[in-house]
Design an enzyme around this catalytic site. Structure first.
Site, PDB file in Angstrom:
ATOM      1  N   PRO A  90    -100.571  15.513  -9.387  1.00 10.80           N
ATOM      2  CA  PRO A  90     -98.866  15.370  -8.374  1.00 10.80           C
ATOM      3  C   PRO A  90     -98.461  16.236  -7.359  1.00 10.80           C
ATOM      4  O   PRO A  90     -98.570  17.334  -7.954  1.00 10.80           O
ATOM      5  CB  PRO A  90     -97.833  15.348  -9.255  1.00 10.80           C
ATOM      6  CG  PRO A  90     -98.413  15.357 -11.013  1.00 10.80           C
ATOM      7  CD  PRO A  90    -100.334  15.521 -10.446  1.00 10.80           C
ATOM      8  N   ASP A 141     -99.165  31.858  -7.530  1.00 10.85           N
ATOM      9  CA  ASP A 141     -99.875  30.481  -7.419  1.00 10.85           C
ATOM     10  C   ASP A 141    -101.596  30.430  -7.041  1.00 10.85           C
ATOM     11  O   ASP A 141    -102.550  30.121  -7.662  1.00 10.85           O
ATOM     12  CB  ASP A 141     -99.489  29.285  -6.655  1.00 10.85           C
ATOM     13  CG  ASP A 141     -97.807  29.090  -7.311  1.00 10.85           C
ATOM     14  OD1 ASP A 141     -98.121  30.285  -8.862  1.00 10.85           O
ATOM     15  OD2 ASP A 141     -97.322  28.504  -7.240  1.00 10.85           O
TER      16      ASP A 141
HETATM   17  C1  MEV Z   1     -93.671  29.007  -8.412  1.00  5.09           C
HETATM   18  O1  MEV Z   1     -94.611  28.499  -8.918  1.00  5.09           O
HETATM   19  C2  MEV Z   1     -93.727  30.504  -9.026  1.00  5.09           C
HETATM   20  C3  MEV Z   1     -92.524  31.198  -8.287  1.00  5.09           C
HETATM   21  O2  MEV Z   1     -92.339  32.368  -8.941  1.00  5.09           O
HETATM   22  C4  MEV Z   1     -92.230  31.521  -6.889  1.00  5.09           C
HETATM   23  C5  MEV Z   1     -93.520  32.528  -6.562  1.00  5.09           C
HETATM   24  O3  MEV Z   1     -93.840  32.384  -7.788  1.00  5.09           O
HETATM   25  O4  MEV Z   1     -93.623  33.063  -5.643  1.00  5.09           O
HETATM   26  C6  MEV Z   1     -90.746  30.290  -8.687  1.00  5.09           C
END
Ligand code: MEV
Length: 316
Positions: A90, A141
């Site tokens: 998603p 990520d």
């Molecule tokens: C987003 O998947 C993770 C956060 O820690 C943002 C980031 O690490 O850039 C919220």
């Protein structure tokens, strides 16, 4: 630039953060692993460098994808390839769809330009795209997606600026989570921005909380390496408490966290941005019956093994 001659195909995995989201933006470690599904990019020879955006994306997502693609394409010399995207995740659910997309596109563009899409080279190009999607992401990520391993990730100040460092965390036991979607998701930019304002106003209070999360992440990765899934689950529960203290949780997320704990999760917390809703993970020794029950109850969910030995031939 010579045109690509053969059809090209590349995959970018989605991700879940087991512990350490948000504090990772401030230089503390995070533990994150790849999902078994993500985004596939296919490239065919063309007269110019082009992207076919997925029909399921909304207008804003399409605009961002095109912008990110152009930025990366320029950096590899605009190979003559037409790329199409097939997301199996998603979009905008907090499961790293933009990073998966950036990694899949980077791999196809690098292949089309005649370069080897090593994890490092892929991560470098995907980072350029992630900046279009998120502004100032921590990098956890796309690094998880490019490495396709359970990693301990940290942003560090290098001589040439901030860089991401990752090391694999090996698990002697199968480490599986159930991912369940709850509530209406808040954009990452919004939750990251609101937390930035609070920490700028009360820096010492928030630094203490980030440091606590950082220590939990270190303990959790040691627990994984020792095969102590109960210890990992407890660290996830405490991390959820600290995410609540940071002002990042909500009734929809908490309800799902307690629901998964009630179904026997060793630990449960939200993963990713948090806010009004999004993805919640539960650590289970046997995820199958949990997914079956939640699905019967109308919850969008799936199971994924993030690390550890797999039954022969299993890719889930
Ligand atoms: C987003 O998947 C993770 C956060 O820690 C943002 C980031 O690490 O850039 C919220």
């Amino acid at each position: 630039m010579t045109p690509a001659t053969n059809p090209l195909v590349a995959f970018g995995a989605g991700k879940v953060i087991l512990l350490g989201e948000h504090s990772v933006v401030y230089g503390y470690p995070a533990l994150a692993g790849p999902l078994s599904f993500g985004v596939t990019a296919r490239g065919v020879p063309a007269r110019s460098c082009q992207l076919d955006v997925p029909a399921t994306a909304d207008a804003a997502q399409k605009r961002l994808m095109r912008k990110a693609f152009s930025r990366a394409a320029r950096l590899v010399g605009e190979p003559k390839v037409k790329v199409t995207l097939e997301p199996q995740l998603p979009l905008s659910a907090g499961l790293g769809s933009s990073a998966a997309l950036a990694v899949a596109l980077s791999r196809v563009l690098l292949q089309a330009a005649g370069r080897a899409p090593s994890p490092k080279e892929t991560a470098r190009l995907a980072w350029e795209m992630e900046q279009e999607f998120h502004g100032t992401p921590s990098g956890v990520d796309h690094t998880t997606s490019a490495e396709e391993k359970l990693i301990l990730y940290r942003r560090v100040q290098g001589p040439a600026g901030v860089v991401g460092r990752a090391r694999e965390v090996k698990s002697p036991r199968a480490l599986s989570v159930v991912v369940a979607l709850a509530g209406a998701r808040s954009p990452t930019k919004v939750t990251v921005g609101a937390l930035r304002e609070r920490q700028a106003r009360w820096p010492e209070r928030y630094r203490r909380l980030f440091a606590q999360v950082g220590r939990l992440v270190t303990e959790a990765s040691k627990a994984v390496e020792a095969g102590d899934l109960e210890g990992l689950g407890d660290a996830m529960n405490v991390n959820q408490g600290l995410l609540g203290a940071l002002g990042l949780s909500s009734p929809a997320l908490e309800d799902m966290v307690y629901r998964l704990r009630g179904m026997g999760a060793l630990g449960a917390k939200f993963t990713g941005a948090g806010g009004d809703g999004g993805a919640v993970i539960g650590l289970f020794l046997e995820p199958g019956p949990v997914v079956a029950k939640l699905t019967r109850d109308g919850v969008r969910c799936f199971a994924s093994q993030l690390a550890g030995p797999r039954p022969h031939g299993d890719r889930s």
